[in-house]
Design an enzyme around this catalytic site. Structure first.
Site, short mmCIF file in Angstrom:
data_model
loop_
_atom_site.label_atom_id
_atom_site.label_comp_id
_atom_site.label_asym_id
_atom_site.label_seq_id
_atom_site.Cartn_x
_atom_site.Cartn_y
_atom_site.Cartn_z
N ARG A 55 -4.48 0.76 -5.35
CA ARG A 55 -3.06 0.83 -5.04
C ARG A 55 -2.86 0.85 -3.53
O ARG A 55 -3.67 1.43 -2.79
CB ARG A 55 -2.43 2.06 -5.67
CG ARG A 55 -3.04 3.37 -5.24
CD ARG A 55 -2.53 4.53 -6.05
NE ARG A 55 -1.08 4.69 -5.92
CZ ARG A 55 -0.35 5.49 -6.70
NH1 ARG A 55 -0.92 6.16 -7.67
NH2 ARG A 55 0.94 5.61 -6.51
N ASP A 57 0.19 1.81 -0.63
CA ASP A 57 1.41 2.61 -0.56
C ASP A 57 2.61 1.76 -0.18
O ASP A 57 2.48 0.60 0.24
CB ASP A 57 1.23 3.74 0.47
CG ASP A 57 0.25 4.80 0.01
OD1 ASP A 57 0.06 4.95 -1.21
OD2 ASP A 57 -0.33 5.49 0.87
N ARG A 204 -4.19 5.82 7.04
CA ARG A 204 -3.08 6.17 7.93
C ARG A 204 -3.30 7.54 8.57
O ARG A 204 -2.94 7.77 9.73
CB ARG A 204 -1.76 6.10 7.18
CG ARG A 204 -1.36 4.67 6.82
CD ARG A 204 -0.26 4.64 5.76
NE ARG A 204 0.93 5.30 6.23
CZ ARG A 204 1.94 5.65 5.42
NH1 ARG A 204 1.85 5.41 4.11
NH2 ARG A 204 3.01 6.23 5.91
#
Length: 256
Positions: A55, A57, A204
């Site tokens: 996945r 974000d 991140r």
């Protein structure tokens, strides 16, 4: 007689700004939802589902992501070029199919991936054409210092400090094989990172921690302390999504 189905990998790329990530959401539009709808229309199978390599974000981009699906090996699936042309005509401008690859029935887009790679882009001169493609920083961090700190990321470690809380994973151990900042010809910085797997929000958070070292003049061993703490509170603030790109997902049976 029930038609015999075959498994296919599909390679896609997308600009993530308009989507709440890859995975289907109850109350938001996702890349997986748009891809599934296009496949339902093209292959006339409203029950078909895709399974992605992982996945991304909300707002994160992908230059390369794979998903698999099962379908009867007939019609347009026998002509990959025609399939790619047709499905791209059904998808929005910011999602593109690049390849269709027949694979064995037990091939799995998520579990068979051996490496995933990301880039994070940072620019230092205000540029409206880089908005939503790169993070703008008024301060230019110390590149060599960030690279020295990034070496503490290499190898197999518990990276709980860079993960969102309450994630449903069995382990926070990941093996990072590359973590390096590079300056491009235009003076922008690009962070390259590769690992066998990543935790939610991990890249991140890593970039935010490295930028604290490079801009706020923290010691390179701050990275070592953050990892040892296993605490998300100790790490830096997560950087914005628009600078992050999934660039590669590798499989032992797929040639680039």
């Amino acid at each position: 007689m029930e038609k015999v189905k075959k498994r296919y990998f599909i390679e896609i790329a997308y600009h993530g700004m308009a989507y709440h990530g890859w995975q289907i959401q109850n109350n938001a539009v996702s890349v997986q939802e748009m891809l599934n709808k296009a496949l339902h229309t093209l292959l006339r199978d409203p029950e078909m589902e895709t399974i992605g390599a992982g996945r991304t974000d909300t707002g994160v981009h992908a230059k390369e992501l794979y998903a698999h699906f099962d379908a009867a090996a007939e019609g347009i699936l026998l002509d990959p070029a025609k399939f790619i042309h047709a499905i791209n005509g059904l998808l929005p401008y910011d999602i593109a199919v690049k390849r269709l690859i027949p694979v064995s029935a037990d091939a799995h887009a998520r579990f068979d991936a051996t490496k995933r790679s990301y880039e994070y882009h940072v620019h230092f001169q205000k540029d409206p054409f880089l908005h939503n493609y790169s993070m703008y920083s008024r301060d230019k961090p110390a590149l060599e210092k960030m690279n020295a700190a990034a070496k503490f990321l290499l190898g197999k470690q518990d990276f709980s400090c860079f993960s969102k809380s309450n994630t449903q994973v069995f382990t926070n151990n990941c093996t990072i094989t590359r973590a390096e900042w590079v300056e491009d010809k235009d003076g922008r910085y690009i962070f390259h990172i590769s690992a066998d797997r990543f935790l939610r929000n991990m890249v991140r958070a890593i970039v935010g921690t490295l930028l604290e070292i490079g801009i706020k003049n923290k010691d390179i061993h701050f990275m070592e302390e953050v990892i040892a703490s296993k605490s998300r509170c100790k790490a830096g603030t997560s950087v914005p999504a628009q600078g992050l790109y999934l660039t590669e997902v590798a499989y032992p049976y797929i040639c680039k």
